[in-house]
Motif scaffolding. Structure first.
Motif, PDB file in Angstrom:
ATOM      1  N   THR A   1       0.597  -1.073   0.860  1.00 39.09           N
ATOM      2  CA  THR A   1      -0.059  -0.167   0.123  1.00 39.09           C
ATOM      3  C   THR A   1       0.744   1.337   0.230  1.00 39.09           C
ATOM      4  OG1 THR A   1       0.146  -0.144   2.065  1.00 39.09           O
ATOM      5  CG2 THR A   1      -1.768  -0.977   1.278  1.00 39.09           C
ATOM      6  N   TRP A   2      -0.092   2.055  -0.338  1.00 40.34           N
ATOM      7  CA  TRP A   2       0.843   3.836  -0.657  1.00 40.34           C
ATOM      8  C   TRP A   2      -0.095   4.534   0.541  1.00 40.34           C
ATOM      9  CZ3 TRP A   2       5.396   4.253  -4.092  1.00 40.34           C
ATOM     10  CH2 TRP A   2       5.158   3.321  -5.016  1.00 40.34           C
ATOM     11  N   THR A   3       1.308   5.598   1.160  1.00 43.67           N
ATOM     12  CA  THR A   3       1.265   6.148   2.152  1.00 43.67           C
ATOM     13  C   THR A   3       1.893   7.681   2.048  1.00 43.67           C
ATOM     14  OG1 THR A   3       1.285   6.773   4.344  1.00 43.67           O
ATOM     15  CG2 THR A   3       2.760   5.622   3.969  1.00 43.67           C
ATOM     16  N   THR A   4       1.660   8.797   2.646  1.00 42.47           N
ATOM     17  CA  THR A   4       2.167   9.897   2.253  1.00 42.47           C
ATOM     18  C   THR A   4       3.658   9.991   3.669  1.00 42.47           C
ATOM     19  OG1 THR A   4       0.581  11.089   3.958  1.00 42.47           O
ATOM     20  CG2 THR A   4       0.791  11.090   1.621  1.00 42.47           C
ATOM     21  N   PRO A   5       5.026  10.379   3.092  1.00 42.25           N
ATOM     22  CA  PRO A   5       5.632  10.394   4.632  1.00 42.25           C
ATOM     23  C   PRO A   5       5.038  11.426   5.649  1.00 42.25           C
ATOM     24  CG  PRO A   5       5.987  11.454   2.296  1.00 42.25           C
ATOM     25  CD  PRO A   5       5.227  10.716   2.041  1.00 42.25           C
ATOM     26  N   ASP A   6       5.241  11.760   6.707  1.00 44.65           N
ATOM     27  CA  ASP A   6       5.391  12.407   8.043  1.00 44.65           C
ATOM     28  C   ASP A   6       6.530  13.508   8.220  1.00 44.65           C
ATOM     29  OD1 ASP A   6       2.920  11.846   8.392  1.00 44.65           O
ATOM     30  OD2 ASP A   6       3.749  10.020  10.375  1.00 44.65           O
ATOM     31  N   ALA A   7       7.615  13.439   7.223  1.00 47.24           N
ATOM     32  CA  ALA A   7       8.842  13.956   7.196  1.00 47.24           C
ATOM     33  C   ALA A   7       9.340  13.478   6.192  1.00 47.24           C
ATOM     34  CB  ALA A   7       9.482  14.330   8.653  1.00 47.24           C
ATOM     35  N   ALA A   8      10.553  14.439   5.614  1.00 43.41           N
ATOM     36  CA  ALA A   8      11.150  13.907   4.748  1.00 43.41           C
ATOM     37  C   ALA A   8      12.617  12.776   5.203  1.00 43.41           C
ATOM     38  CB  ALA A   8      12.541  15.772   4.820  1.00 43.41           C
ATOM     39  N   THR A   9      12.665  12.748   6.515  1.00 45.50           N
ATOM     40  CA  THR A   9      14.063  11.223   6.687  1.00 45.50           C
ATOM     41  C   THR A   9      12.795  10.497   6.779  1.00 45.50           C
ATOM     42  OG1 THR A   9      12.906  11.455   8.765  1.00 45.50           O
ATOM     43  CG2 THR A   9      15.133  13.022   8.414  1.00 45.50           C
ATOM     44  N   ASP A  10      11.475  10.199   6.428  1.00 44.66           N
ATOM     45  CA  ASP A  10      10.941   8.874   6.688  1.00 44.66           C
ATOM     46  C   ASP A  10      10.786   8.520   4.201  1.00 44.66           C
ATOM     47  OD1 ASP A  10       9.902   9.201   8.676  1.00 44.66           O
ATOM     48  OD2 ASP A  10       7.697   9.873   7.678  1.00 44.66           O
ATOM     49  N   LEU A  11      11.668   8.796   3.920  1.00 43.51           N
ATOM     50  CA  LEU A  11      11.718   8.875   2.225  1.00 43.51           C
ATOM     51  C   LEU A  11      12.572   7.790   1.663  1.00 43.51           C
ATOM     52  CD1 LEU A  11      11.122  12.084   0.525  1.00 43.51           C
ATOM     53  CD2 LEU A  11       9.811  10.783   0.937  1.00 43.51           C
ATOM     54  N   SER A  12      12.418   6.799   1.192  1.00 43.87           N
ATOM     55  CA  SER A  12      13.302   5.128   1.457  1.00 43.87           C
ATOM     56  C   SER A  12      12.545   4.240   0.501  1.00 43.87           C
ATOM     57  CB  SER A  12      13.367   4.990   2.485  1.00 43.87           C
ATOM     58  OG  SER A  12      14.038   3.880   2.000  1.00 43.87           O
ATOM     59  N   GLY A  13      12.975   3.771  -0.254  1.00 47.88           N
ATOM     60  CA  GLY A  13      11.795   2.737  -1.209  1.00 47.88           C
ATOM     61  C   GLY A  13      11.359   3.172  -2.225  1.00 47.88           C
ATOM     62  N   PRO A  14      10.315   2.830  -2.921  1.00 45.61           N
ATOM     63  CA  PRO A  14       9.369   3.272  -3.944  1.00 45.61           C
ATOM     64  C   PRO A  14       8.867   4.409  -3.512  1.00 45.61           C
ATOM     65  CG  PRO A  14       9.458   0.269  -3.924  1.00 45.61           C
ATOM     66  CD  PRO A  14      10.016   1.061  -2.404  1.00 45.61           C
ATOM     67  N   THR A  15       8.995   5.508  -4.403  1.00 47.08           N
ATOM     68  CA  THR A  15       8.154   6.706  -4.158  1.00 47.08           C
ATOM     69  C   THR A  15       7.987   7.293  -5.969  1.00 47.08           C
ATOM     70  OG1 THR A  15       9.982   7.418  -2.858  1.00 47.08           O
ATOM     71  CG2 THR A  15       8.912   9.091  -3.687  1.00 47.08           C
ATOM     72  N   ILE A  16       6.475   7.875  -5.578  1.00 47.27           N
ATOM     73  CA  ILE A  16       6.130   8.419  -6.401  1.00 47.27           C
ATOM     74  C   ILE A  16       6.266  10.419  -6.205  1.00 47.27           C
ATOM     75  CG2 ILE A  16       4.757   6.433  -7.703  1.00 47.27           C
ATOM     76  CD1 ILE A  16       2.293   8.038  -6.122  1.00 47.27           C
ATOM     77  N   LEU A  17       5.914  10.974  -7.288  1.00 51.10           N
ATOM     78  CA  LEU A  17       6.876  12.270  -6.877  1.00 51.10           C
ATOM     79  C   LEU A  17       4.537  13.077  -8.424  1.00 51.10           C
ATOM     80  CD1 LEU A  17       9.941  13.471  -7.492  1.00 51.10           C
ATOM     81  CD2 LEU A  17       8.539  13.110  -5.124  1.00 51.10           C
ATOM     82  N   VAL A  18       4.012  13.053  -7.042  1.00 58.26           N
ATOM     83  CA  VAL A  18       2.479  13.859  -8.134  1.00 58.26           C
ATOM     84  C   VAL A  18       3.269  15.509  -8.098  1.00 58.26           C
ATOM     85  CG1 VAL A  18       0.525  14.106  -7.630  1.00 58.26           C
ATOM     86  CG2 VAL A  18       1.311  11.954  -6.828  1.00 58.26           C
TER      87      VAL A  18
END
Length: 295
Positions: free
Chosen positions: A45-62
């Motif tokens: 499932t996909w979710t939104t990060p709470d902070a920039a440090t959360d970003l890791s792994g598969p990501t999309i940029l809308v």
């Protein structure tokens, strides 16, 4: 003639393969008829990060286009805005990818505060000094690093993100910062008029220009970032762990049974964080007894 193994009366016959497969598949369903929950490590499932440090792994940029599109890259390293199919009522927070070209693998660059974004074909997203985007290089360098900035919009009070690029000019301070932007351009073309045309044969063509030198004041730089939930760190759990690690001087003195010196308090608090708290409490108790007899 093949020799059969000996069998005796009362021996249990081996179950058939078809029956075994049926039992295995039925074991995945609970007694209530619901399918058992999947392993958290396999959560897609996909979710939104709470902070920039959360970003890791598969990501999309809308991107902040209308309707919303997503930053993508083809096998040749060309970066483009791809339309979204998995989205509810054009709300960017509900977006999910339907094409592997829309997915980037985010990873932090140690010691820089930056992240890198790797496309499905192996190339890293890059931005040169004049704002041209690409994804052709298979090694990370200065142009492949991006700084993630989180902010809240003034009019809608929504969380949005920016990606600061290598087109920034550090000498100019905050005014010199540049970001990934998506500019929508509408062109009107004239064609031969048909019976179905009500606009005199004029057609509108919409194109999206992607750049890496957008200004922070422009809404074109606003992004919604989604990531796979299984890669999101458990921030709340970390906060609870830190709360448990905190202990007051009074609690320490109650555990030891006497008034503590400042260096002893620091020693026990450090041991609480490192997991050697009880051993240190015993040592401090023994030291206190020795000092008592010595006096």
């Amino acid at each position: 003639m093949p020799v059969k193994p000996l069998s005796f009366k009362g021996d249990k016959k081996p179950s058939k393969k078809r029956k075994h497969q049926h039992e295995t598949s039925s074991a995945l369903v609970s007694t209530s008829g619901d399918v058992t929950t999947t392993d958290p490590q396999e959560d897609t499932t996909w979710t939104t990060p709470d902070a920039a440090t959360d970003l890791s792994g598969p990501t999309i940029l809308v991107l902040s286009t209308s309707p919303p599109t997503v930053l993508s890259s083809d096998a040749h390293g060309n970066v483009f805005a791809s339309p979204l199919e998995n989205i509810v009522e054009s709300v960017p927070e509900t977006a999910e990818p339907h094409d592997v070209r829309q997915v980037w693998v985010a990873s932090s660059v140690a010691g820089t505060g930056q992240i890198s974004l790797k496309a499905s074909h192996g190339g890293y997203l890059s931005c040169d000094g004049i704002g041209v985007l690409g994804a052709r290089r298979e090694a990370r360098g200065h142009e492949e690093g991006f700084v993630v900035e989180q902010f809240t919009t003034a009019d809608t009070n929504k969380t949005r993100w920016r990606l600061r690029t290598a087109a920034s000019k550090p000498a100019d301070g905050e005014q010199g910062r540049r970001y990934i932007s998506a500019v929508t351009e509408t062109q009107t073309t004239t064609s031969s008029k048909t019976a179905d045309d009500d606009d005199g044969g004029k057609k509108k063509r919409v194109s999206i220009s992607l750049r890496g030198d957008g200004d922070a004041a422009s809404e074109n730089t606003h992004l919604v970032i989604k990531m796979q939930a299984r890669f999101k760190p458990q921030i709340q759990q970390k906060k609870e762990t830190k709360a448990k690690e905190k202990i007051s001087r009074r609690e320490l003195e109650q555990a030891v049974g006497r008034t503590l010196e400042d260096d002893e308090v620091k020693r026990l608090k450090r041991a609480k964080k490192e997991g050697t708290y009880y051993e240190e409490v015993l040592d401090v108790r023994v030291k206190g007894k020795h000092d008592k007899f010595a006096s």
